[in-house]
Structure formats: C-alpha cells, structure tokens
Design a protein around this motif. Structure first.
Motif, PDB file in Angstrom:
ATOM      1  N   LYS A  77      42.864  48.812  29.294  1.00 33.20           N
ATOM      2  CA  LYS A  77      41.689  47.751  29.319  1.00 33.20           C
ATOM      3  C   LYS A  77      42.569  46.214  29.257  1.00 33.20           C
ATOM      4  O   LYS A  77      42.385  45.323  29.440  1.00 33.20           O
ATOM      5  CB  LYS A  77      40.300  48.612  29.211  1.00 33.20           C
ATOM      6  CG  LYS A  77      39.829  47.380  29.736  1.00 33.20           C
ATOM      7  CD  LYS A  77      37.880  47.960  29.402  1.00 33.20           C
ATOM      8  CE  LYS A  77      37.013  45.942  29.453  1.00 33.20           C
ATOM      9  NZ  LYS A  77      35.684  47.080  29.198  1.00 33.20           N
ATOM     10  N   ARG A 127      40.675  49.572  35.943  1.00 36.14           N
ATOM     11  CA  ARG A 127      40.088  49.609  37.307  1.00 36.14           C
ATOM     12  C   ARG A 127      38.330  48.980  36.138  1.00 36.14           C
ATOM     13  O   ARG A 127      38.302  48.509  36.171  1.00 36.14           O
ATOM     14  CB  ARG A 127      38.964  51.651  37.654  1.00 36.14           C
ATOM     15  CG  ARG A 127      40.562  52.034  38.402  1.00 36.14           C
ATOM     16  CD  ARG A 127      39.760  53.123  38.846  1.00 36.14           C
ATOM     17  NE  ARG A 127      39.155  53.779  38.098  1.00 36.14           N
ATOM     18  CZ  ARG A 127      39.227  55.234  37.351  1.00 36.14           C
ATOM     19  NH1 ARG A 127      41.103  55.301  37.688  1.00 36.14           N
ATOM     20  NH2 ARG A 127      39.134  56.524  36.346  1.00 36.14           N
ATOM     21  N   ALA A 128      39.052  49.447  34.614  1.00 36.17           N
ATOM     22  CA  ALA A 128      37.847  49.264  33.889  1.00 36.17           C
ATOM     23  C   ALA A 128      37.479  47.316  34.052  1.00 36.17           C
ATOM     24  O   ALA A 128      36.955  46.634  34.305  1.00 36.17           O
ATOM     25  CB  ALA A 128      38.217  50.109  32.951  1.00 36.17           C
ATOM     26  N   ALA A 129      39.354  46.942  34.040  1.00 34.02           N
ATOM     27  CA  ALA A 129      39.828  45.876  33.678  1.00 34.02           C
ATOM     28  C   ALA A 129      39.346  44.243  35.722  1.00 34.02           C
ATOM     29  O   ALA A 129      38.902  43.932  34.883  1.00 34.02           O
ATOM     30  CB  ALA A 129      40.464  45.420  33.383  1.00 34.02           C
ATOM     31  N   GLN A 169      43.387  42.956  31.166  1.00 30.80           N
ATOM     32  CA  GLN A 169      42.168  41.795  30.759  1.00 30.80           C
ATOM     33  C   GLN A 169      42.636  40.537  30.941  1.00 30.80           C
ATOM     34  O   GLN A 169      42.779  39.268  31.230  1.00 30.80           O
ATOM     35  CB  GLN A 169      41.075  41.384  29.989  1.00 30.80           C
ATOM     36  CG  GLN A 169      40.037  42.986  30.298  1.00 30.80           C
ATOM     37  CD  GLN A 169      38.845  43.190  29.642  1.00 30.80           C
ATOM     38  OE1 GLN A 169      39.154  43.140  28.274  1.00 30.80           O
ATOM     39  NE2 GLN A 169      37.329  42.871  30.054  1.00 30.80           N
ATOM     40  N   LYS A 214      36.859  45.956  37.128  1.00 34.96           N
ATOM     41  CA  LYS A 214      35.277  45.822  37.427  1.00 34.96           C
ATOM     42  C   LYS A 214      34.771  45.009  36.412  1.00 34.96           C
ATOM     43  O   LYS A 214      33.150  44.273  37.442  1.00 34.96           O
ATOM     44  CB  LYS A 214      34.545  47.177  36.501  1.00 34.96           C
ATOM     45  CG  LYS A 214      32.927  46.844  37.247  1.00 34.96           C
ATOM     46  CD  LYS A 214      32.855  48.347  36.644  1.00 34.96           C
ATOM     47  CE  LYS A 214      31.193  48.968  36.912  1.00 34.96           C
ATOM     48  NZ  LYS A 214      30.963  50.238  36.517  1.00 34.96           N
ATOM     49  N   GLU A 215      35.440  44.063  35.542  1.00 35.11           N
ATOM     50  CA  GLU A 215      34.696  43.266  34.744  1.00 35.11           C
ATOM     51  C   GLU A 215      35.478  41.477  35.130  1.00 35.11           C
ATOM     52  O   GLU A 215      34.749  40.678  34.628  1.00 35.11           O
ATOM     53  CB  GLU A 215      34.940  43.065  33.360  1.00 35.11           C
ATOM     54  CG  GLU A 215      34.218  44.564  32.841  1.00 35.11           C
ATOM     55  CD  GLU A 215      34.038  44.518  30.970  1.00 35.11           C
ATOM     56  OE1 GLU A 215      35.065  43.511  30.323  1.00 35.11           O
ATOM     57  OE2 GLU A 215      34.299  45.571  30.504  1.00 35.11           O
ATOM     58  N   THR A 216      36.753  41.567  34.965  1.00 35.49           N
ATOM     59  CA  THR A 216      37.583  40.197  35.192  1.00 35.49           C
ATOM     60  C   THR A 216      37.241  40.311  36.622  1.00 35.49           C
ATOM     61  O   THR A 216      37.229  38.472  37.255  1.00 35.49           O
ATOM     62  CB  THR A 216      38.880  40.230  35.036  1.00 35.49           C
ATOM     63  OG1 THR A 216      38.668  41.535  33.793  1.00 35.49           O
ATOM     64  CG2 THR A 216      39.447  39.590  34.663  1.00 35.49           C
ATOM     65  N   TRP A 217      37.471  40.882  37.781  1.00 29.86           N
ATOM     66  CA  TRP A 217      37.080  41.215  39.230  1.00 29.86           C
ATOM     67  C   TRP A 217      36.001  41.937  39.985  1.00 29.86           C
ATOM     68  O   TRP A 217      36.710  42.611  41.257  1.00 29.86           O
ATOM     69  CB  TRP A 217      39.091  40.901  39.534  1.00 29.86           C
ATOM     70  CG  TRP A 217      40.014  40.025  39.171  1.00 29.86           C
ATOM     71  CD1 TRP A 217      40.333  38.839  38.894  1.00 29.86           C
ATOM     72  CD2 TRP A 217      41.475  40.514  40.094  1.00 29.86           C
ATOM     73  NE1 TRP A 217      41.242  38.167  38.767  1.00 29.86           N
ATOM     74  CE2 TRP A 217      42.337  39.162  39.009  1.00 29.86           C
ATOM     75  CE3 TRP A 217      41.950  41.841  40.342  1.00 29.86           C
ATOM     76  CZ2 TRP A 217      43.675  38.963  39.307  1.00 29.86           C
ATOM     77  CZ3 TRP A 217      43.755  41.207  40.398  1.00 29.86           C
ATOM     78  CH2 TRP A 217      44.302  40.072  39.607  1.00 29.86           C
ATOM     79  N   PRO A 218      35.556  41.171  39.563  1.00 20.35           N
ATOM     80  CA  PRO A 218      34.389  42.269  40.616  1.00 20.35           C
ATOM     81  C   PRO A 218      34.217  42.081  41.409  1.00 20.35           C
ATOM     82  O   PRO A 218      33.779  42.832  43.090  1.00 20.35           O
ATOM     83  CB  PRO A 218      32.555  41.660  39.531  1.00 20.35           C
ATOM     84  CG  PRO A 218      33.472  40.320  39.342  1.00 20.35           C
ATOM     85  CD  PRO A 218      33.999  40.218  38.732  1.00 20.35           C
ATOM     86  N   GLU A 266      43.416  37.065  33.554  1.00 24.16           N
ATOM     87  CA  GLU A 266      42.446  36.438  33.368  1.00 24.16           C
ATOM     88  C   GLU A 266      43.533  34.936  33.411  1.00 24.16           C
ATOM     89  O   GLU A 266      42.602  34.137  34.302  1.00 24.16           O
ATOM     90  CB  GLU A 266      41.909  36.576  32.428  1.00 24.16           C
ATOM     91  CG  GLU A 266      40.616  37.151  31.323  1.00 24.16           C
ATOM     92  CD  GLU A 266      39.849  37.251  30.105  1.00 24.16           C
ATOM     93  OE1 GLU A 266      40.457  36.189  29.026  1.00 24.16           O
ATOM     94  OE2 GLU A 266      39.496  38.027  29.279  1.00 24.16           O
TER      95      GLU A 266
END
Length: 392
Positions: free
Chosen positions: A132, A157-159, A136, A161-165, A140
């Motif tokens: 992740k 997928r986790a990255a 990220q 969800k946080e970076t490009w929601p 970024e």
C-alpha cells in the motif's frame, strides 16, 4: 578584433590560436602566432556526450558490446562513468489523464510500479513488493484519473481508496480469468464449476451494456441454483485429511472451498462495481477512445520491454539493472528528457578517497581491541608455566 567563442586561446600568452593543419589521427592542430606554441585541443564535453549516446544505444538496443566501436573491454571502460548517472522519476506535469493502467513487474528481488496511459509511461516507483505505501507514493505524484485499470492487488486497492477515492476502478479481465481458472482448474468435474467456467468464458466476450446485463442475470441465476450446494459442510473425523486452509481445531469446513472462493471473486467485483466500468457511457472520453478492460497494453508494452532488456543484457549487477530499467522507462515517457541534462559534475569526476584518508577512516572505525594499545586479553603479560621457561 575580439576573439569569438569558438576560437581557443593560447595557454602560454593568452593569444588567439589559429588552425595549423591536422595530426595523423585527423585532429585539428592549433598554433599561436605570438609565441609559436602548438597544441591539440580536446572537447571533453563532446566526448562525454558521445560516450553517453553510445551507452544508451547499447543498453536500449540489441547490439552486444563487441558490436560497438572499438573492443568490448574498451567500450566498458569508456562508459563506466555512465552507470553513475541517476534517472529521477518524471517531473509532475499536472496533466489529468482520463484512464491509467497500474501494475508492477518483478526482477532481481525488486519491483517497479508503473503508471501507463495506454501510449506512454506516466511515472514509476521502485519498491520491494506491491504494498500500500509504495503505491501511495506513486499515486500522490499523479492527478487522479477518471478510470484506473488494475489487476486487483490488495495493496493497490487500499491505496486507491485513500489516494484516488473519486476514480472509478476497472478490474482487468485477464486477471479475473486467471483467478477463476486457478480455483476451478482446467478440468473441473463438478457441474456447478463447469457452469461457472462457462460464464467466465462468456464474460470475456461481453462488448455491450445489454450483454453485460444479460451476463449479470445469468450469474444471479447460477448463484440461486447452487446456493444450497455451496453450503455443504464436511465434518472432521479421526485420520481424515484436512485442506491446508483449515486449522486443526476446526470441527468442520465447507466442502467446496475452491468453488466458494471463485464465487467470492465475482461477488466482490459486482459489489464494488468494477466489472463493467469500461462500458459506462458517462465515463467514455470525448476523444472517442474506449476505456480499456485489461492491462494488456501495459503488460505487452513497458513490462515486456523490461523483461526483454534484462534478457538481452543478462548478468548485469543489481544496481546496473535498475539503472538500465530507469533509462528504458524514461525513453517510454511522452516527453523524454535530454540525457545530457541529467549529467552532473560528480558523475564525470567523482570524489576519490586518498590512501591516507582511507587508512585513517578504517582506524577510526576499527574496534578498540584491534588498535596498538596494550591489552591483557591479547596475552601481553607475564608468562607462566612452560611458555615462561628459558630454553637451553
């Protein structure tokens, strides 16, 4: 008359030099009219540029070292300084891409994460594996696109969800097919597995929204038909072989675990709305270009080029292999930078450690027991016993 910038000056009297023929090697000879000094001027920058060009021609091409100018040993000596030139990631331009393919490729214990817009490499990031935090760092630096095509890794997928929601996700169909085939194998004997394998083959041929709706209906019918079958359990018995995923303390487990995992793949894709994103008319770009449903352009483009480069230049040390991959990815960007602009003075003339400085540094870092001081542990004391007797 003032001297022009391309006219050299004498190192003795500082007068302008004039051309005075050529040497046997074909180089221009310069002579001073004032003091008569004659010399041959060399342009180290021109030579270095030529060496860097030869280096890139070799590392990005298919020629061997022996095919380059001069001997292979001489070529390696000339380009040795080129390995010190570092290729930084592309400078962020702020351009918002409509779709980006994201994937990583492994070699020599390293992983390089690549962002690809279907035609050019946008950016890349080195890491040990696709986790992740590594994703990220890459995401970024890039503005969020409308659609991201991914292979389904958990770290990515986790990255996202946080970076490009706000970005929509399209799962690669090829990786979906591979995941289902891994669970069902090529020759599944269970009727439920055969039907799901047939649905997977149909999915690979879906090309319109109507076909996508029809496929979803068929899949829903498959789940309803085999729901009770997939709930079958196996009770633990003495001496019975257990699946590797079942703990020893479990008294029961689902009988058809592989088929349930295949079902869960489709359940997650449908629940997250990332199976038919490429058919969404609201997301289609104005240029008329269709959204990709696989990461094949990335797999067959930069990833394949990396594997081919390492195959042609197999045996490169780890650091040299990474440098070669950096130069390759730089050449695949939309606006590659001039190679000479990345060269710094320390690349041409690295600081060399003197012999005295090296010895002093080694002495300062050596353990105390290796110095020249007196120590009882070394045995430098009064000897007793046979070792202390005087021999005749």
């Amino acid at each position: 008359m003032p001297a022009t910038s391309h006219r050299p000056r004498c190192g003795v009297c500082d007068c302008v030099l004039v051309k005075n023929g050529k040497t046997s090697a074909g180089r221009t000879r310069w002579r001073c009219k004032s003091c008569g000094a004659s010399q041959v001027r060399s342009r180290s920058d021109v030579t270095r540029k030529s060496e860097l060009t030869q280096f890139l021609t070799w590392i990005l091409g298919t020629q061997s070292q022996a095919a380059m100018a001069g001997s292979a040993r001489g070529f390696r000596k000339r380009i040795q300084w080129c390995w010190r030139v570092e290729v930084p990631p592309p400078v962020p331009t702020g351009v918002v891409h409509h779709q980006l393919m994201l994937d990583g490729t492994y070699f020599n214990g390293w992983c390089v994460l690549i962002a690809y817009n279907g035609q050019h490499v946008v950016d890349w990031q080195w890491c040990d594996r696709e986790k992740k935090i590594a994703w990220q760092v890459l995401l970024e630096r890039i503005p969020a696109p409308a659609v991201a095509i991914i292979d389904g890794g958990t770290g990515l997928r986790a990255a996202l969800k946080e970076t490009w929601p706000e970005s929509k996700i399209q799962r690669c169909y090829f990786h979906v097919f591979q995941n289902i085939r891994r669970e069902l194998t090529f020759q599944t004997r269970i009727p439920a597995g055969k039907e799901l394998a047939a649905l997977t083959r149909v999915l690979m041929k879906v090309s319109t929204q109507d076909e996508a709706i029809a496929w979803l209906r068929e899949y829903a019918a498959w789940e309803a038909k085999w729901d009770e079958f997939l709930k079958h359990r196996t009770k633990a018995k003495t001496g019975q072989e257990r699946p590797s995923s079942v703990s020893r303390n479990s008294r029961w487990w689902y009988t058809h675990q592989r088929l349930r995992r295949a079902r869960n793949v489709y359940r997650r894709l449908i629940q997250e709305h990332c199976l038919f994103t490429w058919l969404d008319t609201d997301l289609q770009p104005d240029t008329g270009e269709k959204i990709h449903r696989t990461t094949s352009p990335l797999e067959g483009g930069p990833n394949k080029a990396i594997k081919e480069l390492l195959r042609l230049h197999r045996g490169l040390p780890e650091e040299h292999a990474r440098t070669a991959v950096d130069w390759l990815l730089e050449s695949l960007t939309e606006h590659p930078r001039q190679p000479w602009s990345l060269v710094k003075p320390e690349h041409l003339n690295p600081a060399q450690r003197t012999k005295n400085a090296s010895m002093e540094s080694d002495e300062s870092q050596a353990p105390e027991t290796y110095s020249n001081h007196f120590s009882w542990e070394d045995g430098n004391g009064i000897q007793t016993g046979w070792a202390g007797r005087n021999q005749p």
